[in-house]
Design a protein around this motif. Sequence first.
Motif, PDB file in Angstrom:
ATOM      1  N   GLU A 202       0.838  -1.187   0.000  1.00 23.33           N
ATOM      2  CA  GLU A 202       0.000   0.000   0.000  1.00 23.33           C
ATOM      3  C   GLU A 202       0.878   1.243   0.000  1.00 23.33           C
ATOM      4  OE1 GLU A 202      -2.241  -2.742   3.069  1.00 23.33           O
ATOM      5  OE2 GLU A 202      -0.176  -2.196   2.617  1.00 23.33           O
ATOM      6  N   SER A 203       0.376   2.302  -0.575  1.00 20.63           N
ATOM      7  CA  SER A 203       1.064   3.587  -0.556  1.00 20.63           C
ATOM      8  C   SER A 203       0.034   4.694  -0.684  1.00 20.63           C
ATOM      9  CB  SER A 203       2.089   3.668  -1.694  1.00 20.63           C
ATOM     10  OG  SER A 203       1.454   3.544  -2.948  1.00 20.63           O
ATOM     11  N   GLY A 204       0.490   5.911  -0.437  1.00 21.15           N
ATOM     12  CA  GLY A 204      -0.382   7.064  -0.619  1.00 21.15           C
ATOM     13  C   GLY A 204      -0.914   7.671   0.664  1.00 21.15           C
ATOM     14  N   GLY A 205      -0.623   7.060   1.790  1.00 21.20           N
ATOM     15  CA  GLY A 205      -1.088   7.619   3.046  1.00 21.20           C
ATOM     16  C   GLY A 205      -0.314   8.872   3.415  1.00 21.20           C
TER      17      GLY A 205
ATOM     18  N   LEU B 138      -5.088   6.287  -2.076  1.00 20.22           N
ATOM     19  CA  LEU B 138      -4.288   5.140  -1.671  1.00 20.22           C
ATOM     20  C   LEU B 138      -4.159   4.167  -2.842  1.00 20.22           C
ATOM     21  CD1 LEU B 138      -5.741   4.340   1.866  1.00 20.22           C
ATOM     22  CD2 LEU B 138      -3.988   6.002   1.214  1.00 20.22           C
ATOM     23  N   SER B 139      -3.002   3.523  -2.908  1.00 17.57           N
ATOM     24  CA  SER B 139      -2.764   2.510  -3.934  1.00 17.57           C
ATOM     25  C   SER B 139      -2.414   1.193  -3.272  1.00 17.57           C
ATOM     26  CB  SER B 139      -1.601   2.934  -4.840  1.00 17.57           C
ATOM     27  OG  SER B 139      -1.882   4.139  -5.496  1.00 17.57           O
ATOM     28  N   CYS B 140      -2.814   0.125  -3.920  1.00 18.99           N
ATOM     29  CA  CYS B 140      -2.469  -1.223  -3.466  1.00 18.99           C
ATOM     30  C   CYS B 140      -1.950  -1.971  -4.684  1.00 18.99           C
ATOM     31  CB  CYS B 140      -3.670  -1.927  -2.881  1.00 18.99           C
ATOM     32  SG  CYS B 140      -3.389  -3.671  -2.494  1.00 18.99           S
ATOM     33  N   ALA B 141      -0.686  -2.327  -4.660  1.00 19.39           N
ATOM     34  CA  ALA B 141      -0.072  -3.022  -5.786  1.00 19.39           C
ATOM     35  C   ALA B 141       0.249  -4.456  -5.390  1.00 19.39           C
ATOM     36  CB  ALA B 141       1.201  -2.305  -6.215  1.00 19.39           C
ATOM     37  N   ALA B 142      -0.173  -5.391  -6.230  1.00 17.42           N
ATOM     38  CA  ALA B 142       0.065  -6.810  -5.961  1.00 17.42           C
ATOM     39  C   ALA B 142       1.192  -7.317  -6.850  1.00 17.42           C
ATOM     40  CB  ALA B 142      -1.195  -7.618  -6.211  1.00 17.42           C
ATOM     41  N   SER B 143       2.044  -8.145  -6.276  1.00 21.44           N
ATOM     42  CA  SER B 143       3.119  -8.760  -7.049  1.00 21.44           C
ATOM     43  C   SER B 143       3.268 -10.216  -6.636  1.00 21.44           C
ATOM     44  CB  SER B 143       4.432  -8.009  -6.842  1.00 21.44           C
ATOM     45  OG  SER B 143       4.831  -8.083  -5.489  1.00 21.44           O
ATOM     46  N   GLY B 144       3.932 -10.974  -7.500  1.00 24.53           N
ATOM     47  CA  GLY B 144       4.097 -12.394  -7.229  1.00 24.53           C
ATOM     48  C   GLY B 144       2.986 -13.208  -7.870  1.00 24.53           C
TER      49      GLY B 144
ATOM     50  N   GLN C  83       0.804  -4.372   4.407  1.00 25.14           N
ATOM     51  CA  GLN C  83       1.373  -3.967   5.691  1.00 25.14           C
ATOM     52  C   GLN C  83       0.668  -2.739   6.282  1.00 25.14           C
ATOM     53  OE1 GLN C  83       2.562  -3.025   2.812  1.00 25.14           O
ATOM     54  NE2 GLN C  83       2.936  -0.832   3.086  1.00 25.14           N
ATOM     55  N   GLY C  84      -0.145  -2.091   5.478  1.00 30.06           N
ATOM     56  CA  GLY C  84      -0.896  -0.935   5.958  1.00 30.06           C
ATOM     57  C   GLY C  84      -0.208   0.384   5.650  1.00 30.06           C
ATOM     58  N   THR C  85      -1.021   1.416   5.499  1.00 28.70           N
ATOM     59  CA  THR C  85      -0.506   2.771   5.313  1.00 28.70           C
ATOM     60  C   THR C  85      -1.307   3.715   6.201  1.00 28.70           C
ATOM     61  OG1 THR C  85       0.050   4.465   3.654  1.00 28.70           O
ATOM     62  CG2 THR C  85      -1.998   3.250   3.300  1.00 28.70           C
ATOM     63  N   GLN C  86      -0.591   4.614   6.874  1.00 30.05           N
ATOM     64  CA  GLN C  86      -1.225   5.497   7.854  1.00 30.05           C
ATOM     65  C   GLN C  86      -1.863   6.698   7.170  1.00 30.05           C
ATOM     66  OE1 GLN C  86      -1.396   5.317  11.442  1.00 30.05           O
ATOM     67  NE2 GLN C  86      -2.797   7.038  11.123  1.00 30.05           N
TER      68      GLN C  86
END
Length: 120
Positions: free
Chosen positions: A6-9, A20-26, A112-115
């Motif tokens: 996650e990012s953007g917090g 907020l963004s949530c990027a999946a990999s794997g 992992q979460g973003t604040q």
Amino acid sequence: QVQLVESGGGLVQPGGSLRLSCAASGNIGIIFATRWYRQGPGNQREFVASISSGDSTVAADSVKGRFIISRDNANNAVYLQMNSLKPEDTAVYYCNVLSKRSGSGLSNYWGQGTQVTVSS
């Protein structure tokens, strides 16, 4: 190894916006649904919004009309546009994915979460 990032917090004033963004990999397999949850200070984790593989969306009553969930299949990413933010939106926001890999059962992944802090 599947990862959700996650990012953007950040810190924003009441009435402001964040995305907020949530990027999946794997090897995450086929994604059935992606959800956002949040956990504020002293509170239990609560559902915020979800988007299905068919692009159906659901939002909690507390954010309906202010938050918009969307996804970018090409980049395996999901976004949460948060508008008209209120101090009570302050929380750690988590991305959650329900998916299935070939030969396996359903899997549930968490980032992992973003604040997000809404304060003047």
